[in-house]
Design an enzyme around this catalytic site. Structure first.
Site, short mmCIF file in Angstrom:
data_model
loop_
_atom_site.label_atom_id
_atom_site.label_comp_id
_atom_site.label_asym_id
_atom_site.label_seq_id
_atom_site.Cartn_x
_atom_site.Cartn_y
_atom_site.Cartn_z
CG ASP A 1 -2.34 1.13 1.21
OD1 ASP A 1 -1.71 1.97 0.22
OD2 ASP A 1 -3.26 0.82 1.57
CG ASP B 1 -4.53 5.95 0.20
OD1 ASP B 1 -3.60 4.52 0.06
OD2 ASP B 1 -4.82 5.96 0.57
CG HIS C 1 -9.37 7.41 2.63
ND1 HIS C 1 -8.76 8.22 2.62
CD2 HIS C 1 -9.15 5.90 2.87
CE1 HIS C 1 -7.51 7.28 1.89
NE2 HIS C 1 -7.57 6.26 2.08
CG HIS D 1 -7.76 8.02 6.52
ND1 HIS D 1 -8.87 7.20 7.06
CD2 HIS D 1 -6.54 7.90 6.10
CE1 HIS D 1 -7.76 6.24 5.97
NE2 HIS D 1 -6.61 6.98 6.10
CD GLU E 1 -8.04 1.89 1.67
OE1 GLU E 1 -7.34 1.11 2.58
OE2 GLU E 1 -7.67 2.60 2.37
CD GLU F 1 -6.29 2.50 -0.61
OE1 GLU F 1 -4.81 2.00 -0.33
OE2 GLU F 1 -6.56 3.58 -0.46
MN MN Z 1 -3.47 2.62 1.29
MN MN Z 2 -6.56 4.24 1.35
#
Ligand code: MN
Ligand code: MN
Length: 282
Positions: free
Chosen positions: A84, A95, A156, A164, A189, A264
């Site tokens: 990630d 992200d 998010h 976030h 995600e 994600e």
């Molecule tokens: Mn992530």
């Molecule tokens: Mn994330």
């Protein structure tokens, strides 16, 4: 969204996508987790962005928020690895995460199901849609194949220097919901598991400076990382025991101890759908 900001998002997204795709095939039995994390974070910088958080490398029942501290831990045959990563330019964050299995193919269905849940959620996402309906698409896709979504973890929204930013996209049809709007930026995600999909916390390996942190060390770290997450290895020589009040990101672990997959992407919502900025070749 103005063109400058849109450009920053696209660039951060393409860098994150390229680094993710280049890092995944390097994950092999016997390679240290830190080698991969340093490749990810170093390449993000070489390409002209900054890491938005320490590279997360979470294995098997660990769903998220592990980052290696040293070269001790190595990948083992059969590990299910969630990579990630986040890159930002001027605070505009991309992200993205993907899951691979090291040297075996025992969990293809779990991993592909999670990828399918993400694809279906992306296709459903547009101006005016409810976040809990996106959650329903994710939950249905994962449950149809006999797995469970992790309800305690969510997507998010993202805002400048905010990973976030307050609105979540659940991985199931939650009671609470929010209507998403054009120009909002979201990380979607899904997590899928053989377990019941609840989370317990482990140790903290990632930290962030928040407003209540005071003192010279806090000011120094705030100057370097702002309020974005960092790892102690990013601040060698800094005595973090002296730092009080930092936000701690605990390891997130599937409560039944079962293997977890994660996928994600970061998207920008528009009227017809959404633009996936972390898909390579845009
Ligand atoms: Mn992530
Ligand atoms: Mn994330």
């Amino acid at each position: 969204m103005n063109d400058n900001i849109h450009g920053y998002y696209l660039e951060a997204g393409q860098i994150a996508a390229k680094v993710r795709n280049d890092a995944l095939p390097k994950i092999k039995e016997g390679i240290s987790l830190l080698d991969i994390a340093q490749f990810v974070e170093g390449t993000i910088k070489d390409m002209g962005a900054e890491p938005a958080f320490p590279c997360n490398i979470s294995i098997n029942e660990i769903a998220s928020h592990y980052t290696p501290q040293d070269h001790q831990a190595c990948f083992r045959k059969g590990d299910v690895v969630k990579l990630d990563i986040g890159a930002h330019i001027e605070g505009y964050i991309a992200d993205t995460a993907a899951t691979i299995e090291v040297g075996t193919q025992n969990h293809n269905l779990l991993i592909h199901t999670c990828e399918d849940a993400l694809e279906k959620a992306i296709r459903y996402t547009k101006d005016g849609v409810e976040t809990n309906q996106i959650g329903k698409v994710i939950e249905d896709t994962i449950k149809e194949r006999g797995f469970n979504p992790i309800k305690d973890l969510t997507g998010h929204n993202l805002e400048q220097y905010q990973l976030h930013a307050g609105i979540t996209i659940p991985n199931y049809k939650s009671f609470f919901s929010h209507t998403i709007k054009k120009d909002m930026v979201f990380a979607i995600e899904p997590f899928a598991t053989y377990g019941r999909g609840n989370i317990k916390t482990g140790k903290p390996f990632i930290f962030a400076i928040i407003n209540r942190c005071k003192g010279i060390i806090a000011d120094d770290l705030k100057g370097r990382f702002g309020s974005l997450p960092f790892a102690p290895r990013w601040a060698p020589g800094t005595d973090l025991d002296e730092l009080k009040g930092a936000r701690e990101y605990y390891e997130l672990i599937e409560k039944d101890g079962e293997i977890v997959a994660q996928s994600e992407h970061t998207v920008i919502v528009n009227e017809e759908g959404c633009e996936v900025i972390t898909r390579l070749g845009k």
